[in-house]
Scaffold this active site. Structure first.
Site, PDB file in Angstrom:
ATOM      1  N   ASP A  10       0.843  -1.200   0.000  1.00 32.72           N
ATOM      2  CA  ASP A  10       0.000   0.000   0.000  1.00 32.72           C
ATOM      3  C   ASP A  10       0.885   1.259   0.000  1.00 32.72           C
ATOM      4  O   ASP A  10       0.832   2.049   0.933  1.00 32.72           O
ATOM      5  CB  ASP A  10      -0.936  -0.001   1.225  1.00 32.72           C
ATOM      6  N   ASP A  15       6.804   1.320   1.704  1.00 33.77           N
ATOM      7  CA  ASP A  15       6.546   0.362   0.625  1.00 33.77           C
ATOM      8  C   ASP A  15       7.372   0.737  -0.607  1.00 33.77           C
ATOM      9  O   ASP A  15       7.893  -0.137  -1.308  1.00 33.77           O
ATOM     10  CB  ASP A  15       5.066   0.367   0.225  1.00 33.77           C
ATOM     11  N   ASN A  39      -2.600   2.775   3.901  1.00 33.10           N
ATOM     12  CA  ASN A  39      -2.135   4.102   4.287  1.00 33.10           C
ATOM     13  C   ASN A  39      -2.952   5.185   3.597  1.00 33.10           C
ATOM     14  O   ASN A  39      -3.326   6.183   4.197  1.00 33.10           O
ATOM     15  CB  ASN A  39      -0.666   4.273   3.885  1.00 33.10           C
ATOM     16  N   THR A 125       3.262  -5.971   2.645  1.00 33.73           N
ATOM     17  CA  THR A 125       3.643  -4.809   3.467  1.00 33.73           C
ATOM     18  C   THR A 125       2.480  -3.837   3.657  1.00 33.73           C
ATOM     19  O   THR A 125       2.688  -2.669   3.942  1.00 33.73           O
ATOM     20  CB  THR A 125       4.850  -4.077   2.829  1.00 33.73           C
ATOM     21  N   PHE A 166      -0.394  -0.872  12.765  1.00 24.99           N
ATOM     22  CA  PHE A 166      -1.298  -0.342  11.751  1.00 24.99           C
ATOM     23  C   PHE A 166      -1.821  -1.378  10.747  1.00 24.99           C
ATOM     24  O   PHE A 166      -3.033  -1.474  10.510  1.00 24.99           O
ATOM     25  CB  PHE A 166      -0.640   0.817  10.973  1.00 24.99           C
ATOM     26  N   ASN A 167      -0.935  -2.144  10.097  1.00 24.46           N
ATOM     27  CA  ASN A 167      -1.391  -3.054   9.041  1.00 24.46           C
ATOM     28  C   ASN A 167      -2.412  -4.068   9.548  1.00 24.46           C
ATOM     29  O   ASN A 167      -3.371  -4.390   8.851  1.00 24.46           O
ATOM     30  CB  ASN A 167      -0.200  -3.817   8.428  1.00 24.46           C
ATOM     31  N   HIS A 244      10.231  -0.009   8.312  1.00 26.59           N
ATOM     32  CA  HIS A 244       9.375  -1.189   8.514  1.00 26.59           C
ATOM     33  C   HIS A 244       9.362  -2.100   7.283  1.00 26.59           C
ATOM     34  O   HIS A 244       9.818  -3.242   7.328  1.00 26.59           O
ATOM     35  CB  HIS A 244       7.934  -0.752   8.826  1.00 26.59           C
ATOM     36  N   ASP A 245       8.809  -1.587   6.184  1.00 27.37           N
ATOM     37  CA  ASP A 245       8.617  -2.438   5.002  1.00 27.37           C
ATOM     38  C   ASP A 245       9.937  -2.842   4.342  1.00 27.37           C
ATOM     39  O   ASP A 245      10.078  -3.994   3.909  1.00 27.37           O
ATOM     40  CB  ASP A 245       7.729  -1.709   3.980  1.00 27.37           C
TER      41      ASP A 245
HETATM   42 CA   LIG Z   1       3.032  -0.472   3.946  1.00 27.57          CA
END
Ligand SMILES: [Ca+2]
Ligand SMILES: [Ca+2]
Ligand SMILES: [Ca+2]
Ligand SMILES: [Ca+2]
Lengths: 316, 316, 316, 316
Positions: A10, A15, A39, A125, A166-167, A244-245
């Protein structure tokens, strides 16, 4: 020999960097990108995926548009204040001439896995909506995946709520369907990489300086991350920017960067304060482990891995 | 001019009669049958659908195999004691030479709707898993349906639990996705026909005698319903046998047999005693109506409609 | 010989009539009134209870103030639009000189049950908060009750939500504690009288005329019910006014007016659309019956019983 | 001047040491002990509380028996394998000649708070059932507490489930009523001390040796803790024994041993995998802080504090 990788995402700043890292890595071939609302909305994440691939010089990689609403319940699940209005921290990419393929995200996943000559690694992700559809509608196809690597959840605290990352929070029922009740003919080796390790894999401001001097693509990444960093500073007083991703993609490319332990993972789908929590039973007392869960990461190696891949674009 | 009808079902005795009613009705053309696990497992419901179509002389109608597990959570959701081990009350049909098509239930639904020259009516007489997949993965295709007619739920008491009717109870999250949060581009006219009216649409023992003297197909129906009747007698002391699914098909063929009122329908997906309840807000005080909900039925007309259609087989 | 009756209530128009019915009935002695927040706040319900007893000439009956918030969760649970600002339909009663006793509602319940020379009947016509406290803190005292008669719940539809009746909805956890998990040393014979029978026990407008000509007290009741009737007309188009609480008191005074069947009752405490539903398993397939649940009522006898008791005040 | 302390507990080995610590501390006066079912049943916890007080030479301190079942739902909530059949690790104390007072736990709490010449500190080292009753039935009395110090919950992982600490898990609704919806006229300063700090406050085996040489009472504590240590070793491979309840009592006696931060605390009462979780929003973004939550502890000082108090018994 390169391993085929499918990315469900996303974009989203991190990402974007995950895509760029994959394209610049000889160990893998990015065979497709599927998008999901997360997002920002599906139109924006799809546009961004196309533009990032064009930036990477790989407008040929197919992008398929996926779900714009969660698997079960609709929530206000946008995070635009962190990612900027276009999800890329206000960085404007050149617009790709390419559009998404006609196939849906689910169809592209199915075709890709069926057509691949060796098992595909699926990296996710964003919210797990598309992956849940794959598991639910095509369990036999999902069973043929080499590996599923997910950015999501946490053993400790969340970032979207005190309990939830979040995800997972954005679509807990999809995460439950994939992680807690996969219901596949054969188990898919799954690695869940959560905030416990991704928060530690963070650039300091001077790391951004190194990126800025490494060509156009890396410099664009630095600009976008700068925006992200400002949001972290403002919201929670952090002076570093977590990747993160990109870390999750790095683990998919070079397995072992993240240290993971087998655990049973139960996603909380209650409508209550723990909605979206990932309960990780590392000792597996109650249930058989269903995934490998990231508990540690070699931070310097991981950061170097990502940075050096982004620097590759300067050498092209 | 005949209207195209797609049937998603879990045969099941009353699904069998619904199929036979559709095939024998000149007002509609049964353009496909998709199966779902429910009363019995997916292998059995698919086999039964094929055999029933062969019995009806229509082995050419495509049958596609669908979901064998609920949209989100797996439960022990079989009802074999009511429907007999093969789901058809112990009646053994001649085995059809045909097999299911290669397409999944979801794929057949999508292809059929896209290929149809006029909007398709989708009739659902099992758990709503396949329909939820259609709504979730192909919302634009679902939006093109002429009508969705569902056997499920109740305004009053349930039959599987004090709160819940079987089809909804077997997959409440699917029902929620379809009825409470359809999330489509355009609303699909939806009629929910629940126990409030289906229980009243019941054969008495002497109605079965009439069927028995009306040819092979009708007699087979009578035998299967006899089994069903015995189960009702034994379990809840009823001496009539309701025609749940056939009534719903009859309403799809001849709209208006069931009197329906607009209402907002909320499916209870909590894990508690009301799981699977359909909360029907007939006055629609809180929310805009999302469906027409059956509140009354012309019982003699409905029974005559079904019986006479089954008698058609003797005239062939 | 008169039987002692304790009333836990939230006056409220129909609680008022329940109190007046009890005082005017020689079969029972109203030995105390405890109040609970419900239709209106605890200050108002306590004031109203005192004033109604003074109107009945029984300012000597002790009134004790109870809980102003639910057993577990606070909700906006007022119903002032139906009951008028003071809860009595705008009827202003003469103010009683008496105040509540110093004891809490719970303390008065405990003292009264302990002091009584024969087992006390507890009638509850408001949310069950105080009764839940009694069951939780003094289970042995609760075990000594002769009978618990509750106005609450329904087998069919609710009145506060599609699923829930007001008293249960206003404090589902209290109702769960009392009805579903009483946890007492000995079971208390419990009768649950819900909307299924109370809605049928309704005055028509000309019944109010009869009350109006039967003395001051009855006329005041008619005035208050007129207000109630107007609310029913306005809100749901009914042209009769149900006597929910008075029927329950009548059943406590003359057991058998309501026909009840043994059933297991599960109160829904989920935070979802069925919150506050009373699931009544009349067949008791799953669990042993825990209460008698009203399924029918001799409406003319019940109305005559209540009316004639209110007429008694004219003869004093 | 000594501060009055009331202890609500479920002895239990570490409740025993908390009692002994309180009695041996000149800063406070233990003015009463109330018991609750928890680690073991109410009969055993009450018996144990009496015997521990006799051991401490204070059989005069009143003990009142409290709730034996949770505030709302009954669960199998015993932990006998950790605490031994009698809850004291198999250590047999001399039987006290005293019995519990006639008052219930709730009554003793109310009387004690009302009678005290200065505000009482309430320490809770078991499930919060009795405290919830106090908050629900006597909110004005609860409002007069000087402070509430609770052993319960955790910011991170639980010990009873991946999400929940034992005391909160054993009665989540009581904890919710006390911590999340206290509903008191005036807020009570509340400190929640959870596993995050109590697990760190642990004796090593050689600390037990020191206790063993410090007189009869301390030696008995060492014996009981030895049992506890063996359970920890067996179940989770720990080689130290945490002093959960004694640390909480130490903090009540000497405020500041535990470093606490203001936070909003939401207790999860869903029936799902997070049941009993304490969600601690340290940043308090969403809600005003409702408690001080322990985040750190001066471990050496805390251990020395407890050990030296137990050694006091040898000097008597
Ligand atoms: Ca993401
Ligand atoms: Ca069916
Ligand atoms: Ca009332
Ligand atoms: Ca304890």
């Amino acid at each position: 020999m390169t391993r085929p990788v499918l990315l469900d995402c996303d974009p989203g700043i991190d990402d974007m960097i995950a895509i760029l890292t994959a394209v610049a890595s000889p160990e893998v071939e990015l065979v497709g990108v599927t998008t999901v609302g997360g997002n920002v909305g599906i139109d924006t994440t799809t546009r961004n995926a196309l533009d990032v691939l064009a930036l990477a010089g790989r407008a040929d990689i197919p992008v398929a548009r996926g779900a714009d609403r969660p698997y079960l319940r609709t929530l206000d699940n946008r995070a635009e204040s962190v990612h900027g209005g276009n999800g890329l921290g206000g960085v404007t990419l050149p617009t790709s001439g390419a559009g998404p393929v006609e196939a849906t995200a689910l169809e592209l996943m199915v075709e890709t896995v069926r057509a691949a000559t060796e098992p595909v690694t699926l990296v996710a992700t964003g919210p797990l909506t598309n992956v849940a559809h794959l598991f639910a509608v095509y369990p036999e196809v999902a069973s043929r995946l080499a590996r599923l690597v997910v950015m999501g959840g946490s053993i400790g605290a969340g970032n979207r709520t005190p309990a939830a990352e979040f995800n997972i929070w954005a679509d807990p029922e999809a995460a439950y369907r994939v992680l807690t009740e996969p219901g596949l003919p054969r188990p898919v080796p799954t690695t869940l990489v959560g905030l416990d390790v991704t928060y530690r894999t963070a650039y300091r401001p001077d790391d951004l300086d190194r990126l800025r001097s490494a060509g156009t693509v890396a410099a664009l990444c630095a600009d976008a991350l700068e925006y992200y960093l400002a949001a972290y500073r403002r919201d929670i007083g952090m002076d570093v920017v977590p990747l993160h991703d990109p870390l999750v993609m790095a683990e998919a490319i070079r397995p072992g960067l993240v240290t993971a332990e087998p655990a049973y993972v139960e996603v909380d789908t209650t409508v209550g304060p723990s909605r979206g929590n990932t309960l990780v039973d590392l000792r597996g007392v109650r249930n058989q482990p269903t995934a490998e869960v990231g508990v540690d990461v070699d931070v310097p190696s991981a950061l170097e891995f990502i940075t050096s891949r982004l620097e590759n674009y300067a050498r092209r």
